[in-house]
Design a protein around this motif. Structure first.
Motif, PDB file in Angstrom:
ATOM      1  N   LEU A 102       0.803  -1.222   0.000  1.00 11.74           N
ATOM      2  CA  LEU A 102       0.000   0.000   0.000  1.00 11.74           C
ATOM      3  C   LEU A 102       0.837   1.275   0.000  1.00 11.74           C
ATOM      4  O   LEU A 102       0.627   2.159  -0.838  1.00 11.74           O
ATOM      5  CB  LEU A 102      -0.941  -0.012   1.206  1.00 11.74           C
ATOM      6  N   ILE A 103       1.786   1.371   0.928  1.00 12.26           N
ATOM      7  CA  ILE A 103       2.575   2.607   1.003  1.00 12.26           C
ATOM      8  C   ILE A 103       3.455   2.753  -0.231  1.00 12.26           C
ATOM      9  O   ILE A 103       3.544   3.835  -0.824  1.00 12.26           O
ATOM     10  CB  ILE A 103       3.413   2.630   2.296  1.00 12.26           C
ATOM     11  N   THR A 104       4.095   1.653  -0.624  1.00 11.72           N
ATOM     12  CA  THR A 104       4.908   1.708  -1.846  1.00 11.72           C
ATOM     13  C   THR A 104       4.051   2.067  -3.042  1.00 11.72           C
ATOM     14  O   THR A 104       4.423   2.915  -3.866  1.00 11.72           O
ATOM     15  CB  THR A 104       5.605   0.357  -2.078  1.00 11.72           C
ATOM     16  N   GLY A 105       2.878   1.427  -3.153  1.00 15.58           N
ATOM     17  CA  GLY A 105       1.994   1.702  -4.288  1.00 15.58           C
ATOM     18  C   GLY A 105       1.521   3.141  -4.325  1.00 15.58           C
ATOM     19  O   GLY A 105       1.479   3.767  -5.403  1.00 15.58           O
ATOM     20  N   PHE A 111       4.407   9.782  -7.323  1.00 15.26           N
ATOM     21  CA  PHE A 111       5.698  10.367  -7.677  1.00 15.26           C
ATOM     22  C   PHE A 111       6.443   9.697  -8.832  1.00 15.26           C
ATOM     23  O   PHE A 111       7.424  10.262  -9.319  1.00 15.26           O
ATOM     24  CB  PHE A 111       6.617  10.343  -6.439  1.00 15.26           C
ATOM     25  N   ALA A 112       6.029   8.519  -9.264  1.00 17.06           N
ATOM     26  CA  ALA A 112       6.797   7.798 -10.284  1.00 17.06           C
ATOM     27  C   ALA A 112       6.531   8.334 -11.687  1.00 17.06           C
ATOM     28  O   ALA A 112       5.619   9.134 -11.913  1.00 17.06           O
ATOM     29  CB  ALA A 112       6.459   6.307 -10.216  1.00 17.06           C
ATOM     30  N   PHE A 159      21.464  -1.188  -5.334  1.00 19.19           N
ATOM     31  CA  PHE A 159      21.661  -0.390  -6.548  1.00 19.19           C
ATOM     32  C   PHE A 159      20.397  -0.349  -7.402  1.00 19.19           C
ATOM     33  O   PHE A 159      20.274   0.498  -8.294  1.00 19.19           O
ATOM     34  CB  PHE A 159      22.833  -0.937  -7.361  1.00 19.19           C
ATOM     35  N   GLY A 160      19.460  -1.243  -7.134  1.00 12.54           N
ATOM     36  CA  GLY A 160      18.206  -1.239  -7.879  1.00 12.54           C
ATOM     37  C   GLY A 160      17.322  -0.052  -7.582  1.00 12.54           C
ATOM     38  O   GLY A 160      16.328   0.182  -8.276  1.00 12.54           O
ATOM     39  N   VAL A 161      17.645   0.724  -6.533  1.00 14.01           N
ATOM     40  CA  VAL A 161      16.846   1.911  -6.216  1.00 14.01           C
ATOM     41  C   VAL A 161      17.306   3.112  -7.036  1.00 14.01           C
ATOM     42  O   VAL A 161      16.691   4.183  -6.954  1.00 14.01           O
ATOM     43  CB  VAL A 161      16.918   2.247  -4.710  1.00 14.01           C
ATOM     44  N   ASN A 173      11.242   0.045  -6.377  1.00 17.14           N
ATOM     45  CA  ASN A 173      12.348  -0.444  -5.545  1.00 17.14           C
ATOM     46  C   ASN A 173      12.703   0.560  -4.450  1.00 17.14           C
ATOM     47  O   ASN A 173      12.879   0.202  -3.285  1.00 17.14           O
ATOM     48  CB  ASN A 173      13.581  -0.723  -6.405  1.00 17.14           C
ATOM     49  N   LEU A 174      12.804   1.830  -4.843  1.00 16.90           N
ATOM     50  CA  LEU A 174      13.198   2.877  -3.901  1.00 16.90           C
ATOM     51  C   LEU A 174      12.152   3.056  -2.804  1.00 16.90           C
ATOM     52  O   LEU A 174      12.474   3.040  -1.603  1.00 16.90           O
ATOM     53  CB  LEU A 174      13.400   4.198  -4.646  1.00 16.90           C
ATOM     54  N   PHE A 175      10.900   3.219  -3.197  1.00 16.49           N
ATOM     55  CA  PHE A 175       9.854   3.448  -2.202  1.00 16.49           C
ATOM     56  C   PHE A 175       9.624   2.201  -1.344  1.00 16.49           C
ATOM     57  O   PHE A 175       9.306   2.313  -0.156  1.00 16.49           O
ATOM     58  CB  PHE A 175       8.559   3.882  -2.885  1.00 16.49           C
ATOM     59  N   GLY A 176       9.785   1.027  -1.941  1.00 17.30           N
ATOM     60  CA  GLY A 176       9.676  -0.195  -1.159  1.00 17.30           C
ATOM     61  C   GLY A 176      10.781  -0.284  -0.119  1.00 17.30           C
ATOM     62  O   GLY A 176      10.533  -0.626   1.046  1.00 17.30           O
ATOM     63  N   PHE A 177      11.991   0.034  -0.522  1.00 17.78           N
ATOM     64  CA  PHE A 177      13.131  -0.012   0.390  1.00 17.78           C
ATOM     65  C   PHE A 177      12.948   0.967   1.547  1.00 17.78           C
ATOM     66  O   PHE A 177      13.168   0.630   2.712  1.00 17.78           O
ATOM     67  CB  PHE A 177      14.410   0.306  -0.386  1.00 17.78           C
ATOM     68  N   LEU A 178      12.530   2.197   1.236  1.00 16.70           N
ATOM     69  CA  LEU A 178      12.314   3.200   2.282  1.00 16.70           C
ATOM     70  C   LEU A 178      11.168   2.794   3.207  1.00 16.70           C
ATOM     71  O   LEU A 178      11.227   3.028   4.424  1.00 16.70           O
ATOM     72  CB  LEU A 178      12.022   4.561   1.641  1.00 16.70           C
ATOM     73  N   THR A 179      10.140   2.178   2.628  1.00 20.48           N
ATOM     74  CA  THR A 179       9.025   1.688   3.445  1.00 20.48           C
ATOM     75  C   THR A 179       9.502   0.616   4.413  1.00 20.48           C
ATOM     76  O   THR A 179       9.106   0.589   5.591  1.00 20.48           O
ATOM     77  CB  THR A 179       7.903   1.139   2.552  1.00 20.48           C
TER      78      THR A 179
END
Length: 199
Positions: A102-105, A111-112, A159-161, A173-179
């Motif tokens: 949810l948060i990543t989505g 923003f994507a 590096f995938g972010v 990848n970035l938002f998932g990692f930060l989440t």
């Protein structure tokens, strides 16, 4: 030889964790087969940023993939990191998974880049960020070692972010990692003792 009570208590949750991961892998595989046999018809379930009609796809986008390579490259690390996330207990696993979806989505939607975004990689990176930090937050020796091990074997995924390839949803990848990092800070505030046994 009699099996100790502690080992019996550990064995059942371990088998349960494997069943959870196997079920998730089965769902993803079945959907990939349907997508493959229907000429990628399920890709309409992806997130297209800032399109209102795409908002319901926050729940479906992680379940579909753009091509077979995309699916296969995500499946194994997803299963491994999902299993490792389960070591923090079932409730934390559910919370991290929901946040990863949810948060990543939502962040991707806002923003994507305005192109279709899909795949389980956002949730995968959420697990990665969670595991890398949660062990140190917990201060539990075995979980710190787990964080270190994941850093050694999967650290290159960080590096995938970065926006290095236009055909990869690095935003997911970035938002998932930060989440995942946020989940570690919010959900693991004290030492975790025998969580995997009691889950």
């Amino acid at each position: 030889m009699a099996i100790s009570a502690r080992f019996r208590r550990w064995l059942q949750p371990f088998k349960h964790q494997l069943r959870v991961v196997a079920l998730l892998a089965l769902i993803l595989t079945v959907l990939e087969l349907i997508n493959l046999l229907t000429m990628r018809s399920l890709t309409v379930l992806s997130i297209v940023p800032r399109q209102l009609s795409s908002l319901p796809m926050l729940l479906s986008a992680p379940l579909v993939h753009g091509n077979l390579w995309h699916f296969l490259s995500n499946l194994v690390p997803f299963c491994v990191l999902a299993f490792l996330s389960l070591q923090y207990g079932k409730q934390r696993f559910i919370s991290v998974s929901l946040a990863g979806v949810l948060i990543t989505g939502i962040c991707v939607w806002f923003f994507a880049r305005p192109v279709p975004h899909m795949g389980i990689n956002g949730v995968l990176y959420c697990y990665l960020g969670f595991i890398l930090l949660a062990g140190f937050v917990s201060k539990e020796t075995r979980l710190v070692l787990l964080s270190v091990a994941v850093g050694v074997f999967y650290g290159g995924m960080v590096f995938g972010v970065l926006p290095l390839n236009s055909y990869i949803s690095w935003e997911s990848n970035l938002f998932g990692f930060l989440t995942g990092i946020g989940c570690a800070l919010l959900l693991v505030r004290r030492p975790v003792r025998d969580i995997s046994i009691e889950a």
